[in-house]
Design an enzyme around this catalytic site. Structure first.
Site, short mmCIF file in Angstrom:
data_model
loop_
_atom_site.label_atom_id
_atom_site.label_comp_id
_atom_site.label_asym_id
_atom_site.label_seq_id
_atom_site.Cartn_x
_atom_site.Cartn_y
_atom_site.Cartn_z
N GLY A 19 0.83 -1.20 0.00
CA GLY A 19 0.00 0.00 0.00
C GLY A 19 0.86 1.25 0.00
N GLY A 22 -0.16 9.23 0.81
CA GLY A 22 0.52 10.49 0.59
C GLY A 22 1.70 10.70 1.52
N MET A 23 1.71 10.01 2.66
CA MET A 23 2.75 10.23 3.66
C MET A 23 3.65 9.01 3.87
SD MET A 23 2.29 11.60 7.59
CE MET A 23 1.61 10.09 8.25
N ALA A 24 3.12 7.82 3.66
CA ALA A 24 3.87 6.62 4.04
C ALA A 24 3.60 5.48 3.06
CB ALA A 24 3.49 6.19 5.45
N ASP A 146 -9.71 12.52 10.34
CA ASP A 146 -9.54 12.23 8.91
C ASP A 146 -10.35 10.99 8.52
OD1 ASP A 146 -8.64 12.68 6.35
OD2 ASP A 146 -6.73 11.68 6.63
#
Length: 624
Positions: A19, A22-24, A146
């Site tokens: 997977g 956007g961050m990880a 979120d």
């Protein structure tokens, strides 16, 4: 060609990429110590030097690590690897990672991409699962901030799992707004009005986002769409959404009302907690009256024509027939949406363009007529219920659990068990939902409650309570025999509750001894670290709740190898600074060279003379 698996923290083997966000990045992993499959979430290397992303990633580990609920993806461990990415000048950039539960299933975003709209009963069931997770996280003092389809997973056996607490904040953090410099943190389609305006958030902001998610499950699209995040955020603040039934005729009046009540602009006017939101969804599912507040919200925008849902909704998956008011409601929304009339944007120059302007106008009219014809066809055929395979809900009341399992298998249903005190003997079912005799889809979930026996009391969830507050909570619940014991735990503050024996949520008689395990505030400095690489030792110390401080020492050992660890094997306070001596290569001292030169004098001299001069390396003498 084979390669050695990358290992984090001396324990977790990093496998294939499964997977990317956007961050990880998320990799499949293997816990070599416990022999289990895990998921490893690692901050993307290009973001590792950004302090904001580092803080956000670390906050996710801290926020989610304290949450233990079946509807929340569990966090097992976290650490940092500083030997992965070469930084400027050859230095290493620290990459934090989180080790979490591996969930076999699909995200809700993937499910929506495949099915567009979900059956109303399935949408209700999924939303109830999300609200269960939020009710728990809110009780633990954490706001997710979120909630969106990409952060919800549906497991292969049909359970709901909420994940990604990357921007979560404690409810008590009054400074936690949803904005940062020049950006909005979160996802525009699911932002609450207060988030979009950069105001402080609380649990009700999560409920608004859940309302947006429910709307999308029902309608196949978010409540607001636009060309940019700013345009969408503006709609969240100032525009009223249409009822989901405008996009999905299978949605009935009360489900419209519940969804719109969750989407109230003023947080004081929407659901005040996850439990009340979930209760209204259950009322819709079972055909019971919804709350007056939700009913009023629906009536205010013409969404609820009747107070109670038609009976088929309780049949877990059978679409409700289109109500007669849908057509007029759709027309009312189209006529009052404030859209310009056809041709309104054509200026006076169109008259000069002649045929070109008329062609545009004719094209628009043709498209409008085709749209009306298509909408009429959809309305006509959407009245036809899709074929479904149904079964009858058996009466589980009075059965033991073995009998329940056989009955659910026979009727091709799934079960969801809970337990509570009841006058019925321990181990017998005394309550179920849906009620016996109802027709439901095969594979639907039947929730049932097993008695723990008369006179028993459920042990309340006192995790993270102070010792004094935990004792008071247990006494208020009715328990009279309470004992405490301490345990070293790097993840729990001093005198905070870690767990109980018997376990939290189980039931016991009031005179049962309840042992409350609280954190000692101490941890043991890990032993056996000498000779290991500094990156592994620093991660080990950090996981133990300590603050490793590197001290470079010249040594003949391999550079980067740990030579000694301060207070190794001793118990110290959580957060203590531990000095770690790390080998570095010895410095090379400069040397002085001796240069000898022989100079032959002119023939006039009887004997040659030899002159010796000493000069620094690289120098040259004049021979005299």
């Amino acid at each position: 060609m084979t390669t050695t698996p990358r290992v984090l923290g001396g324990r977790y083997e990093v496998g294939e990429l499964i997977g990317r966000g956007g961050m990880a990045d998320v990799h499949l992993g293997h816990d070599t110590r416990l022999g289990r499959q895990v998921a490893i979430k690692m901050l993307r290397s290009e973001l590792a030097r950004d302090a904001n992303f580092l803080m956000r990633f670390r906050r996710e580990a801290q926020s989610a690590a304290g949450l233990n609920h079946p509807a929340i993806v569990a966090i097992f461990d976290s650490g940092e690897d500083d030997s992965v990415v070469e930084g400027p000048g050859g230095s290493h950039t620290t990459l934090p990672y989180i080790v979490m539960e591996y969930v076999d299933g699909l995200t809700l975003r993937q499910k929506l991409s495949a099915h567009q709209q979900l059956d109303p009963s399935e949408a209700i069931w999924i939303t109830e699962g999300i609200l269960d997770a939020l009710a728990y996280s809110h009780r633990m003092g954490i706001v997710h901030r979120d909630i969106k389809p990409a952060n919800v997973m549906i497991t292969s056996n049909g359970h709901v799992k909420v994940m990604d607490f990357g921007i979560a904040r404690a409810i008590a953090d009054t400074a936690a707004t949803m904005t940062q410099t020049q950006s909005v943190v979160g996802t525009a389609q699911y932002l609450s009005p207060e988030q979009a305006q950069g105001q402080t958030v609380d649990a009700r902001s999560d409920l608004y986002s859940t309302g947006c998610l429910l709307f999308e499950l029902l309608a196949g699209r978010p409540p607001f769409q636009g060309d940019s995040p700013v345009a969408i955020a503006y709609q969240h603040v100032g525009e009223t959404p249409q009822p989901p039934s405008v996009y999905n005729p299978a949605v009935g009046g009360d489900l419209d009302a519940v969804t719109l009540h969750a989407l109230a602009k003023d947080r004081e006017a929407r659901y005040q907690d996850a439990e009340s939101f979930s209760e209204d969804l259950e009322n819709v599912r079972l055909g019971r009256p919804i709350s007056a507040a939700a009913l009023g919200a629906g009536i205010a925008v013409g969404a609820a024509a009747t107070q109670t849902m038609p009976a088929p909704y309780s049949a877990a998956g059978t679409p409700t027939a289109v109500q007669p008011v849908i057509t007029s409601r759709r027309q009312r929304y189209e006529n009052t949406a404030g859209l310009p009339a056809v041709g309104h944007d054509l200026d006076e120059d169109d008259e000069k363009r002649g045929g070109a302007g008329r062609a545009v106008l004719i094209s628009l009219l043709v498209l409008a007529l085709l749209g009306l014809a298509g909408w009429g066809a959809v309305t006509l055929f959407s009245n036809q219920d899709p074929p479904v395979v149904t079964t009858t809900v058996p009466d589980l009341r009075g059965m033991d659990e073995a009998a329940v399992a056989r009955a659910l298998t026979t009727y091709k249903l799934q079960g969801e068990r809970s337990e509570a005190p009841n006058e019925l003997e321990a181990g017998k079912v005394f309550e179920q939902s849906p009620e016996p005799g109802l027709k439901v889809n095969e594979g639907s979930v039947v929730r049932y409650t097993v008695s723990t026996g008369p006179g028993s009391i459920a042990i309340p969830d006192i995790r993270n309570f102070d010792r004094k507050d935990a004792e008071q909570e247990l006494k208020q619940a009715g328990f009279t025999n309470i004992a405490f014991e301490e345990r070293d735990d790097p993840n729990t503050g001093k005198d905070k509750v870690i767990e109980t024996d018997p376990v939290i949520g189980s039931s016991a008689s009031k005179d049962t001894k309840i042992t409350v395990v609280v954190a000692s505030g101490k941890v043991q400095v890990p032993e056996g670290q000498v000779g290991r690489d500094w990156s592994l030792v620093s991660n080990e110390l950090a996981r133990a709740g300590l603050n490793p401080k590197r001290v470079d020492v010249e040594s003949n050992e391999t550079p980067g190898t740990v030579i000694s660890v301060e207070k190794e094997g001793k118990r110290v306070d959580v957060g203590s600074e531990i000095k770690v001596e790390v080998a570095t290569a010895p410095k090379v001292e400069p040397t002085t060279e001796t240069v000898t030169q022989t100079v032959t004098q002119p023939p006039a001299t009887t004997e040659p003379t030899t002159t010796t001069t000493t000069e620094p390396p690289g120098g040259g003498g004049n021979g005299n």
